[in-house]
Design a protein around this motif. Structure first.
Motif, PDB file in Angstrom:
ATOM      1  N   ASP B 143      33.657  22.994  59.228  1.00 11.54           N
ATOM      2  CA  ASP B 143      33.243  22.289  60.461  1.00 11.54           C
ATOM      3  C   ASP B 143      33.522  23.084  61.724  1.00 11.54           C
ATOM      4  O   ASP B 143      33.272  22.606  62.820  1.00 11.54           O
ATOM      5  CB  ASP B 143      33.937  20.927  60.530  1.00 11.54           C
ATOM      6  N   LYS B 144      34.047  24.312  61.596  1.00 17.52           N
ATOM      7  CA  LYS B 144      34.424  25.070  62.793  1.00 17.52           C
ATOM      8  C   LYS B 144      33.532  26.293  63.005  1.00 17.52           C
ATOM      9  O   LYS B 144      33.875  27.173  63.791  1.00 17.52           O
ATOM     10  CB  LYS B 144      35.882  25.548  62.686  1.00 17.52           C
ATOM     11  N   GLU B 145      32.412  26.355  62.301  1.00 14.71           N
ATOM     12  CA  GLU B 145      31.653  27.609  62.316  1.00 14.71           C
ATOM     13  C   GLU B 145      31.152  27.996  63.705  1.00 14.71           C
ATOM     14  O   GLU B 145      30.980  29.162  63.990  1.00 14.71           O
ATOM     15  CB  GLU B 145      30.481  27.551  61.331  1.00 14.71           C
ATOM     16  N   ASP B 146      30.927  27.019  64.580  1.00 19.79           N
ATOM     17  CA  ASP B 146      30.406  27.345  65.909  1.00 19.79           C
ATOM     18  C   ASP B 146      31.495  27.605  66.945  1.00 19.79           C
ATOM     19  O   ASP B 146      31.193  27.905  68.091  1.00 19.79           O
ATOM     20  CB  ASP B 146      29.492  26.227  66.405  1.00 19.79           C
ATOM     21  N   ASN B 147      32.742  27.468  66.536  1.00 19.37           N
ATOM     22  CA  ASN B 147      33.832  27.706  67.491  1.00 19.37           C
ATOM     23  C   ASN B 147      34.074  29.201  67.685  1.00 19.37           C
ATOM     24  O   ASN B 147      34.062  29.968  66.724  1.00 19.37           O
ATOM     25  CB  ASN B 147      35.132  27.083  66.989  1.00 19.37           C
ATOM     26  N   HIS B 148      34.320  29.568  68.930  1.00 20.33           N
ATOM     27  CA  HIS B 148      34.806  30.920  69.170  1.00 20.33           C
ATOM     28  C   HIS B 148      36.306  30.940  68.865  1.00 20.33           C
ATOM     29  O   HIS B 148      36.971  29.901  68.932  1.00 20.33           O
ATOM     30  CB  HIS B 148      34.549  31.335  70.616  1.00 20.33           C
ATOM     31  N   PRO B 149      36.861  32.122  68.568  1.00 19.92           N
ATOM     32  CA  PRO B 149      38.282  32.198  68.224  1.00 19.92           C
ATOM     33  C   PRO B 149      39.185  31.531  69.259  1.00 19.92           C
ATOM     34  O   PRO B 149      40.184  30.896  68.901  1.00 19.92           O
ATOM     35  CB  PRO B 149      38.543  33.703  68.151  1.00 19.92           C
ATOM     36  N   SER B 150      38.824  31.650  70.538  1.00 15.93           N
ATOM     37  CA  SER B 150      39.686  31.072  71.573  1.00 15.93           C
ATOM     38  C   SER B 150      39.747  29.550  71.492  1.00 15.93           C
ATOM     39  O   SER B 150      40.601  28.931  72.103  1.00 15.93           O
ATOM     40  CB  SER B 150      39.200  31.501  72.957  1.00 15.93           C
ATOM     41  N   HIS B 151      38.822  28.954  70.749  1.00 17.45           N
ATOM     42  CA  HIS B 151      38.839  27.500  70.576  1.00 17.45           C
ATOM     43  C   HIS B 151      39.349  27.090  69.200  1.00 17.45           C
ATOM     44  O   HIS B 151      39.007  26.014  68.710  1.00 17.45           O
ATOM     45  CB  HIS B 151      37.450  26.907  70.832  1.00 17.45           C
ATOM     46  N   LEU B 152      40.128  27.975  68.597  1.00 18.71           N
ATOM     47  CA  LEU B 152      40.730  27.658  67.297  1.00 18.71           C
ATOM     48  C   LEU B 152      42.233  27.859  67.406  1.00 18.71           C
ATOM     49  O   LEU B 152      42.703  28.704  68.173  1.00 18.71           O
ATOM     50  CB  LEU B 152      40.174  28.593  66.217  1.00 18.71           C
ATOM     51  N   SER B 153      42.984  27.094  66.629  1.00 21.46           N
ATOM     52  CA  SER B 153      44.436  27.302  66.587  1.00 21.46           C
ATOM     53  C   SER B 153      44.725  28.624  65.875  1.00 21.46           C
ATOM     54  O   SER B 153      43.846  29.191  65.220  1.00 21.46           O
ATOM     55  CB  SER B 153      45.101  26.164  65.821  1.00 21.46           C
ATOM     56  N   GLY B 154      45.946  29.116  66.016  1.00 19.33           N
ATOM     57  CA  GLY B 154      46.321  30.357  65.353  1.00 19.33           C
ATOM     58  C   GLY B 154      46.093  30.300  63.846  1.00 19.33           C
ATOM     59  O   GLY B 154      45.572  31.241  63.248  1.00 19.33           O
ATOM     60  N   GLY B 155      46.466  29.173  63.252  1.00 24.12           N
ATOM     61  CA  GLY B 155      46.296  29.024  61.807  1.00 24.12           C
ATOM     62  C   GLY B 155      44.827  29.060  61.413  1.00 24.12           C
ATOM     63  O   GLY B 155      44.450  29.677  60.414  1.00 24.12           O
ATOM     64  N   GLN B 156      44.001  28.409  62.234  1.00 23.61           N
ATOM     65  CA  GLN B 156      42.558  28.424  61.956  1.00 23.61           C
ATOM     66  C   GLN B 156      41.989  29.823  62.146  1.00 23.61           C
ATOM     67  O   GLN B 156      41.167  30.287  61.349  1.00 23.61           O
ATOM     68  CB  GLN B 156      41.846  27.427  62.879  1.00 23.61           C
TER      69      GLN B 156
END
Ligand SMILES: Nc1ncnc2c1ncn2[C@@H]1O[C@H](COP(=O)(O)OP(=O)(O)O)[C@@H](O)[C@H]1O
Ligand SMILES: [Mg+2]
Lengths: 215, 262
Positions: B143-156
């Motif tokens: 469900d996170k494929e459209d997120n840029h890295p800056s919008h993901l937690s470190g673990g993600q």
């Protein structure tokens, strides 16, 4: 008396000459960015001779006034048997010069990219060309965007120098109209206004792009 | 799926210098296929250097590094440095996960994973994206494929980085302190994905300070100090019966630091 009439009457002609300013700036900018990226790649190459060439290029095109470069291109190229129209010579020279500055902007931006970015690409077997085009350059362009916009604005203003090779862009056109109408104040104000609008558009486009690239 | 094709790696008398400083001293190590080998040891002992010599992000100065029986880094033992395109071919088989994730910030999670499939494996975009989606699903981030890295937690982010590596279908995976940059509460999700990979039979070499992970998941633990391999053995041997005094003192220090956390 200040004559708005003069401005209104001559504005279309002045605006018409702006197409040369725009043409030289836009083409010079595209050439400068592409060539600048190549020079920058050479400057960061692990081959000594490539770095030498890049360094020589930058010193030359930054060190010699654009005016001299334009005159040299215009008068010297035919001497060695290369006949190019004035406009082509002007675009070429402005682009060559812009490339020197833009390559330095890119080099500075690239240094700000963590080494791990290229390493991650190398680790999956990506070729250096792809690492450069897909990973490093987009990030360098983003980091360097404010400085690049700055260079582009300088470029638009520097394009007035191409009058020396006989191209009638805004500055040259305003000189002739001013001489013919005896209304230098009005005409140069109008010319200044056109330059200002062009550069405000560039600055605004830069800000919008910056916002779009911020994720 | 990975189990039949899992690769082994072999280091023979590997030396690596940074200027006058010797970071690896005559290191020999066999990494068996389909097993998890954990590298532990104090900071600066050469763990990262060893790992990076396996995919030649660092070129070793002498010795031999092989993936299965193929030499990597040089054309022949003591010979010329391997051609760049040949090295790139071999690197496709070796996945790597970094402490700082090293995701590409200008790309979405999906693009990060699909990039190598397109550029390196030459897949068409739809096919590359389909496989990238599979890899993201596998690390629990469909469900996170459209997120840029800056919008993901470190673990993600680290799980995307793992997806980026496994999408290339490597036959061996290198992890350099994959959880060291994470907040403690995010460590578990990354170790969970790694355990799953291990269970599928991936060859894994893991530099880690997570002694719990090493104790429970590793098949072999390798202890390094000052550029040398000082002790190797099963987790039980290494953690419960450390015979080498340097290993014993390293573990003692680790236990003290971690009990002080309470
Ligand atoms: N690029 C480098 N240049 C110089 N020295 C380095 C470089 N990389 C690592 N070292 C040195 O080599 C030693 C081993 O480093 P490293 O392999 O990163 O250790 P570890 O991963 O076990 O902490 C350290 O003393 C480090 O300072
Ligand atoms: Mg390290």
């Amino acid at each position: 008396m200040f004559s708005f009439q003069t401005i209104v009457e001559n504005f279309p002609v002045l605006l018409g000459s702006a197409r040369y300013t725009l043409l030289i700036s836009v083409l010079g900018c595209i050439e400068g960015l592409i060539l600048g990226a190549v020079i920058c790649a050479a400057a960061l190459s692990n081959k000594r001779w490539m770095r030498r060439i890049a360094a020589l290029y930058v010193s030359f095109f930054r060190g010699v006034p654009l005016l001299i470069q334009l005159l040299a291109a215009y008068y010297l190229l035919p001497v060695i048997g290369i006949n190019v129209p004035a406009l082509a010579a002007a675009v070429l020279t402005v682009g060559l010069c812009a490339a020197a500055y833009l390559s330095e902007v890119l080099r500075g931006s690239l240094n700000a990219i963590p080494q791990g970015q290229a390493e991650a690409a190398a680790a999956i077997g990506m070729a250096p060309r792809d690492v450069w085009i897909r990973i490093l350059l987009p990030q360098a362009l983003k980091i360097g965007l404010p400085a690049i916009v700055n260079e582009l604005i300088l470029l638009v203003k520097a394009s007035s120098l191409v009058t020396v090779v006989g191209i009638v862009e805004i500055t040259r056109m305003s000189q002739s109209i001013a001489a013919a109408t005896y209304r230098p104040l009005e005409i140069y104000l109008a010319a200044a206004f056109i330059y200002l609008v062009i550069n405000l558009v560039i600055a605004q486009a830069g800000r919008m792009l910056e916002r779009r690239l911020t994720v | 799926m990975t189990s039949q094709t899992a690769a082994s790696a072999h280091l023979r008398n590997v030396n690596k210098f940074y200027g006058p400083f010797q970071a690896l001293k005559d290191v020999s190590l066999d990494i068996p296929p389909g097993k998890v080998t954990c590298l532990i040891g104090p900071s600066g002992s050469g763990k990262s250097t060893l790992l990076r010599c396996i995919n030649v992000l660092e070129l070793y100065d002498s010795g031999e590094v092989r993936i299965d029986d193929q030499l990597i880094g040089y054309d022949s033992p003591g010979g010329k440095v391997m051609a760049a395109n040949r090295l790139r071919e071999m690197r496709r088989e070796i996945g790597m996960v970094f402490q700082q994730f090293n995701l590409w910030p200008h790309m979405t999670a999906l693009q990060n994973v699909a990039e190598g499939l397109e550029r390196v494996r030459g897949l068409k975009r739809p096919e590359a994206q389909a496989r990238a989606r599979e890899a993201l699903a596998k690390v629990g981030l469909a469900d996170k494929e459209d997120n840029h890295p800056s919008h993901l937690s470190g673990g993600q982010q680290q799980r995307v980085a793992i997806a980026r590596a496994i999408a290339m279908e490597p036959r061996i995976m290198l992890f350099d302190e994959p959880t060291s940059a994470l907040d403690p509460e995010l460590v578990g999700e990354v170790l969970g994905v790694m355990k799953q990979l291990a269970a599928e039979g991936m060859t894994m070499v893991v530099v880690t300070h997570e002694m719990g992970f090493a104790a429970h998941v590793a098949d072999r633990v390798v202890f390094m100090e000052r550029g040398e391999i000082v002790a190797t053995g099963s987790p039980r041997d290494v953690f419960n019966n450390p015979t080498d005094p340097r290993l014993a003192s390293f573990l003692q220090g680790y236990r003290e630091r971690n009990s002080l956390d309470f």
